[in-house]
Design an enzyme around this catalytic site. Structure first.
Site, PDB file in Angstrom:
ATOM      1  N   LYS A  79       0.844  -1.202   0.000  1.00 48.77           N
ATOM      2  CA  LYS A  79       0.000   0.000   0.000  1.00 48.77           C
ATOM      3  C   LYS A  79       0.877   1.247   0.000  1.00 48.77           C
ATOM      4  O   LYS A  79       1.887   1.304   0.711  1.00 48.77           O
ATOM      5  CB  LYS A  79      -0.908  -0.019   1.239  1.00 48.77           C
ATOM      6  CG  LYS A  79      -1.995   1.042   1.273  1.00 48.77           C
ATOM      7  CD  LYS A  79      -2.888   0.887   2.513  1.00 48.77           C
ATOM      8  CE  LYS A  79      -4.034   1.875   2.537  1.00 48.77           C
ATOM      9  NZ  LYS A  79      -4.883   1.723   3.749  1.00 48.77           N
ATOM     10  N   SER A 154      -9.818   1.580   2.730  1.00 50.78           N
ATOM     11  CA  SER A 154      -8.945   2.361   1.874  1.00 50.78           C
ATOM     12  C   SER A 154      -7.855   1.548   1.162  1.00 50.78           C
ATOM     13  O   SER A 154      -7.264   2.031   0.197  1.00 50.78           O
ATOM     14  CB  SER A 154      -8.254   3.448   2.706  1.00 50.78           C
ATOM     15  OG  SER A 154      -7.382   2.862   3.660  1.00 50.78           O
ATOM     16  N   SER A 178     -10.010  -0.707   6.988  1.00 51.25           N
ATOM     17  CA  SER A 178      -9.399  -0.476   5.678  1.00 51.25           C
ATOM     18  C   SER A 178      -8.667  -1.681   5.083  1.00 51.25           C
ATOM     19  O   SER A 178      -8.286  -1.641   3.921  1.00 51.25           O
ATOM     20  CB  SER A 178      -8.432   0.707   5.747  1.00 51.25           C
ATOM     21  OG  SER A 178      -9.150   1.906   5.632  1.00 51.25           O
TER      22      SER A 178
END
Lengths: 482, 472
Positions: A79, A154, A178
């Site tokens: 990420k 996210s 997330s």
């Protein structure tokens, strides 16, 4: 089956046996990413050259007879809010365009030291604020199962990458769901470890007391392997712990007979929970029962207030954590004549709307005269929720629920921030209480994946992995999206 | 009318650690800008603070020396504000639960004992520094993240002189116990003063004004005196005091308003989530503290028999006190040592701007000189000469050899005395006629011929005896 679609554990085995080189695996992964990313937009940066160079070095070291790490040659996607030395790290924000960190996040460094190869940095909602990966400065990521839908967020890019088969393992961060929510929406495993289990050093902070780094994978075994490598005390993170990880090794083979799985009635209906998701999750729980688990009812009434408490505490910490993006030392600066103008222009234009919304909200709830009513009250609720979970765990070993109340929404369908926030209804409690939680792919509704969430007491990740492995033996491994 | 002055102090004191509070960067002073900076103290995205245990130990030491209640558990908070010298956009400090509560400092003002109660001591990090130049403003982060303690007093001070005495005593203490180097000019000992006035000691406190930019004891004194006069004149002319922060402008000799209460910053304090509560390990209080200045004053006075004044002077500064202790450890007489250090040595050191540690005469050398004085091997005069020569860098052995030993045997003096009497019949007659004062002249002559080695007492008794003998 494409070579790099095998599990991480299997890939390391055949690479070490010399059946295939790490270079070939890496190249296969990169080719798929380069072919699909223009459409999927799950990656912000593709690390082709560095990845191939790292794979070559690994192949050479294996050739010299050096003992490879437990994840040797495994492509991973990271990420883009986890710092990678020498590789641009944007947190999905315009304000960090061109920012190249001088160090690597501990969780990432540990995977790399174990032989993993970073093939891409994945897309995310800006600064991890969002539940759809639509709020990225680099455009929305698509769900590999249906390109008209969001992957969740996210950590949507990381979830989509594993679901699409780019890599067997990816990393995300979970502040209110997330990791688990996009895992659910993309049909892969997503684990949020206990707060303090994995170092947060190098994770660009959203809400420090809630943030935790964790893995996505398509097998329970890969999930366990990634956690095993990342877990443990880090001298750079004072809140990280040295809690033993021994139990993770044997968790996968463990019989789940007699495990008490708590079901919370208020989480199994209403609250915008779709019937399809409710039925799929209920069916999976019946499977647990057939495998010998004991289903018990628990009650968590205070968690009704979790969402409200979260949307005070998380923005409060975010407003402080994001103060450093001031245009002075790194990232983007909008030149102006005075210091206040420079601050206003830089932060006012380089941050996206959702980020600005949360900074304003967080600044407000910490302000003189409002702190008691909002911040302190939310802290009290957080304490009560933590206590409520502790009490519940006196009667059960784990708690099961849907991960997300709905399947992946259509891209652009969610225009109301509150509706988006409500998607985190079931996941936020574990963040507030610092508990480990896992989303297990448990079936489909309207041809889209559904996830089941399991929550365990602090540092009992092995319980989550035992159930996941047992369910996987029954239902099979989740497949690559097609 | 006269006003009762009420002052409380907030002292920021840089802890004498090698590295910063939350990273391993050096804290040394005077390095080129931004050479002592890492991603942590520059507030890069993704970094986390890790607490420097050495800073905690020094904060505890300060707390113990000041009689504070050391808290087994304390916590850190974030103080949020935007400024380019504050890299993270917040300062990590201890707001809600500081490491030390209470305590007090006893000191003397004009010979009178005074006690000031402390509110708290907390640990926090320093900010960086801005430099404004023609080309614009630049940021130097060398100082960012340097460990500080803030020592907050109760409003127990009643005059500028008391504040200065308090600050001097506090600075001496933190230097004494090695908590801080206390350099005001380098910013490692900084004071803000909260000043208010009221009509009488029974009245409630007046509105307070916070004074900043007090960079020396002289600034402290002048700024407070100015501010007290300003407030008195405001109230005397029927106006009200506005709660505000004022800066001392030393060039103009005035305090100037910086910001009022309405404009006061809202720091949005909240608990620092990146640092767990600071739990002190068992045995944190087992390390003995050194003898503190007040204790040493008492020992000098009560056990060594020094005057209160001498005891104060010799403990006013850690270097000098350590020097004096070393002189004592050679076995020298305390009173003589106190005299010699203050009269013979300190004058020279002060004139040359040297500290006691920089003294050309080591404590051991002074001890040797005093030993010869005690053994009467050197007269007082020669001992002073020996010290003077040692101070100029001459080797002690050479000095002692050159000066030789004092002559104390009366028989060794009889011959020159006999000669003196024979050579000066007129002076002898005057003496015998009653001019007793002339004995000094005779002694001087003998001292001269003995090159100062003859013991004056012995010379005097031999002279008296032999002069009287000439009467027959």
């Amino acid at each position: 089956m494409t070579i790099h679609h095998q599990s991480a554990t299997q890939l390391t085995r055949i690479i070490c046996a010399g059946d295939i080189s790490a270079y070939e695996v890496t190249t296969a992964s990169l080719e798929q990413i380069q072919a699909e990313n223009p459409n999927l937009n799950a990656a912000i940066t593709i690390c082709a050259e560095k990845a191939q160079a790292a794979a070559k070095r690994l192949d050479e070291s294996i050739g010299r007879g050096e003992i490879p790490g437990p994840l040797a040659g495994v492509p991973i996607v990271v990420k883009d809010n986890l710092c990678t030395e020498g590789v641009e790290t944007t947190a999905g924000s315009h304000i960090l365009r061109g920012h190249i960190p001088p160090f690597t996040a501990t969780a990432v460094a540990r995977l790399v030291n174990a032989g993993a190869i970073i093939v891409a940095k994945s897309n995310l909602d800006e600064f991890a604020m969002g539940s759809s990966t639509e709020h990225s400065a680099f455009g929305a990521t698509k769900n590999p199962w249906d390109h008209t839908r969001v992957p969740g967020g996210s950590s949507g890019g990381s979830a989509a990458a594993v679901a699409a088969g780019w890599a067997p393992i990816s990393l995300g961060s979970d502040t209110g769901g997330s990791i688990r929510q996009p895992a659910s929406l993309c049909g892969v495993y997503g684990l949020k470890p206990t707060w303090g289990r994995v170092s947060r050093f190098g994770l660009i902070a959203f809400a420090s007391s809630l943030d935790q780094v964790g893995p996505f994978a398509r097998t329970a075994q890969d999930l366990a392997a990634a956690l095993q490598v990342m877990a443990g005390h880090d001298p750079h993170d004072a809140t990280s712990t040295a809690y033993a990880t021994d139990a993770l090794n044997t968790a996968l083979e463990k019989d789940i007979r007699g495990q008490r799985i708590g079901i919370c009635p208020e989480w199994m209906s209403g609250n915008g929970l779709s019937t399809g998701v409710a039925d799929t999750v209920s069916h999976a729980i019946e499977v647990f029962e057939k495998m010998g688990a004991k289903i018990v009812e628990v009650t968590l009434p205070k968690t009704q207030e979790a969402l409200a408490a979260y949307y005070v505490l998380a923005p409060a910490e975010a407003s402080s954590n994001l103060a450093r993006f001031d245009g002075v030392r790194f990232g983007v600066r909008n030149e102006a004549n005075t210091l206040p103008e420079m601050y206003k222009s830089t932060r006012g234009t380089q941050f996206g709307d959702e980020v600005i919304r949360r900074i304003l909200l967080g600044t407000f709830v910490l302000s003189d005269g409002y702190r008691e009513a909002y911040y302190r009250q939310a802290q009290r609720v957080r304490g009560q929720i933590t206590h409520e979970f502790e009490s519940a765990f006196a009667d059960c070993d784990l708690i099961a629920s849907p991960t997300s109340p709905v399947i992946a929404p259509l891209i652009g369908a969610q225009t109301d921030p509150l509706a988006m926030y409500r998607m985190d209804e079931f996941t936020i409690g574990a963040n507030l209480a610092g508990l480990p939680a896992l989303s297990i792919p448990c079936g489909y509704s309207d041809s889209m994946p559904v996830g089941l969430q399991l929550i365990a007491p602090k540092f009992r990740e092995e319980r989550l992995l035992s159930i996941a492995a047992a369910y996987e033996r029954h239902a099979g491994q989740p497949g690559v999206a097609s | 009318m006269t006003w009762d002055v009420v002052i409380g102090c907030e002292v920021h004191c840089q802890l004498a650690t090698k590295s910063k509070l939350f990273c391993s960067c050096s804290t040394s002073f005077g390095a080129p800008p931004n050479t002592q900076v890492c991603p942590v103290c520059a507030g890069y995205p993704g970094v986390l603070p890790t607490l420097n245990g050495a800073a905690v130990e020094l904060a505890i030491r300060a707390g113990r020396a000041l009689g504070c209640e050391i808290q087994d558990s304390s916590t850190f908070d974030r103080k949020n504000y935007f400024y380019p010298d504050l890299p993270k956009g917040y300062q990590i400090t201890q707001y809600n639960r500081p490491i030390c509560l209470g305590g007090s400092l006893e000191f003397e003002v004009d010979g009178q004992g005074k006690s000031v109660r402390l509110t708290r001591i907390h640990i926090e990090e320093d900010a960086g520094k801005l430099s404004h130049g023609p080309g614009g403003t630049v940021v130097d982060l060398n100082r960012a993240g340097t460990p500080l303690i803030e020592i907050v007093s109760e409003p127990d001070l009643r005059s500028a002189d008391e504040v200065v005495a308090y600050l001097k005593s506090l600075r001496n203490l933190v230097r004494w116990i090695g908590v801080s180097d206390g350099h005001m000019e380098q910013g490692s000992f900084r004071c803000d003063a909260n000043v208010s006035i009221r009509k009488g000691t029974d009245e409630p406190f007046g509105t307070r004004v916070e004074l900043k930019n007090l960079n020396s004891f002289m600034h402290v004194k002048k700024a407070i005196e100015y501010e007290v006069a300003r407030q008195a004149s405001e109230l005397d002319s029927g106006r009200k005091i506005i709660q505000q922060t004022r800066l001392w402008d030393d060039r103009a000799g005035v305090t100037r308003a910086m910001r009022s209460k309405e404009e006061a910053m809202d720091y949005r304090y909240f608990p620092e989530p990146d640092l767990p509560p600071l739990q002190l390990p068992d045995g944190w209080d087992s390390v003995p503290l050194p003898e503190l200045p007040a204790e040493r004053v008492a020992r000098y006075r009560d056990q060594l028999g020094l005057s209160a004044y001498d005891a104060q002077v010799l403990t006013a500064e850690p270097d000098l006190s350590a020097y004096f202790e070393d002189v004592l450890s050679t076995g020298a007489n305390p009173k003589t040592s106190a005299n010699w250090v203050q009269v013979e040595l300190l004058g020279r050191l002060n004139a040359d701007g040297l500290s006691a540690t920089e003294s050309p005469v080591t404590p051991d050398a002074l001890g040797q000189i005093l030993a010869r004085l005690a053994d009467k091997k050197l007269s007082g005069k020669l001992a002073k000469l020996a010290l003077a020569r040692a101070y100029e860098g001459e080797k002690l052995a050479a000095i002692f050899e050159d000066l030789g030993e004092q002559v104390v045997d009366p028989n060794a003096i009889r011959e020159p005395v006999k000669q003196l009497i024979e050579d000066n019949p007129a002076q002898v007659q005057k003496y015998l006629d009653g001019n007793q004062q002339l004995i000094g002249w005779f002694i001087g002559q003998i001292m001269k011929t003995s090159k100062g080695r003859a013991n004056p007492q012995v010379v005097k008794s031999v002279l008296t005896e032999m002069l009287e003998a000439t009467r027959e």
